[in-house]
Design an enzyme around this catalytic site. Sequence first.
Site, short mmCIF file in Angstrom:
data_model
loop_
_atom_site.label_atom_id
_atom_site.label_comp_id
_atom_site.label_asym_id
_atom_site.label_seq_id
_atom_site.Cartn_x
_atom_site.Cartn_y
_atom_site.Cartn_z
N LYS A 128 0.86 -1.19 0.00
CA LYS A 128 0.00 0.00 0.00
C LYS A 128 0.89 1.24 0.00
O LYS A 128 1.79 1.38 0.85
CB LYS A 128 -0.88 -0.04 1.25
CG LYS A 128 -2.14 0.77 1.17
CD LYS A 128 -3.00 0.47 2.39
CE LYS A 128 -4.30 1.17 2.37
NZ LYS A 128 -5.02 1.02 3.64
C1 E4P Z 1 -8.20 2.15 3.50
O1 E4P Z 1 -7.57 1.20 3.09
C2 E4P Z 1 -8.08 2.71 4.84
O2 E4P Z 1 -7.44 1.76 5.66
C3 E4P Z 1 -9.39 3.00 5.51
O3 E4P Z 1 -10.48 2.53 4.76
C4 E4P Z 1 -9.51 4.33 6.09
O4 E4P Z 1 -10.75 4.44 6.74
P1 E4P Z 1 -11.08 5.59 7.78
O5 E4P Z 1 -11.34 6.84 7.03
O6 E4P Z 1 -12.31 5.09 8.47
O7 E4P Z 1 -9.90 5.72 8.70
#
Ligand code: E4P
Length: 218
Positions: A87
């Site tokens: 990522k």
């Molecule tokens: C995406 O991969 C992120 O880990 C995640 O969906 C972020 O979500 P949040 O905005 O609830 O922190």
Amino acid sequence: MEFFIDTADLEQIKQASSWGILDGVTTNPTLVSKEGLRGAKAIEQRYVDICNSVTGAVSAEVLSTAFSDMVAEGEKLASLHEQIVVKVPMTADGIKAIAYFNSKGIRTNCTLVFSVGQALIAAKAGATYVSPFLGRLDDIATDGLNLISEIRLIYDNYRFRTKILAASIRSTMHIINCAKVGADVITGPLSAMQGLLKHPLTDSGLEKFLLDARKLTP
Ligand code: E4P
């Protein structure tokens, strides 16, 4: 549509996985920090444990921001397990790293995407997944779902193979709306997926069936 769970909590991952509907896992530094893990070894072990608990893609995020550091870190993460997807944040160095990983056959998830322009460049760089953050846009009174629709249109126009991974999912309706506009994947908390199961007519219908079933026994 694929379902990913957005957590580094092994128990939640195992619970979702036991339903037989889980296709993968996404994590981020905030979610990993909530697990109380300290040091690279403990974090790497958690990624391996997650991979061994599910069959699909597991996103593990690089913590560095400079291209060469991202490459070294991403290669290390990818070597931990074949299910790991690296990522990478949506920055100029991140895009360069995604193009590099793509050339090496390492799968990537371009994270922190908030505009169609960012999604377009992620696809050009060869990202395996692009993660538009639906909930965080909704939080600032901007239509997150519209972003997903626009990315779908552009990716379809040019037959980009990058999968739209709708992230920052906060509710069951987010999942349903993402399905309507053609997101390839959603990632969210277990609670949002559990909401898909519920309907009061199912509960009352089952109650009546069970009551009547008792009449069938002599
Ligand atoms: C995406 O991969 C992120 O880990 C995640 O969906 C972020 O979500 P949040 O905005 O609830 O922190």
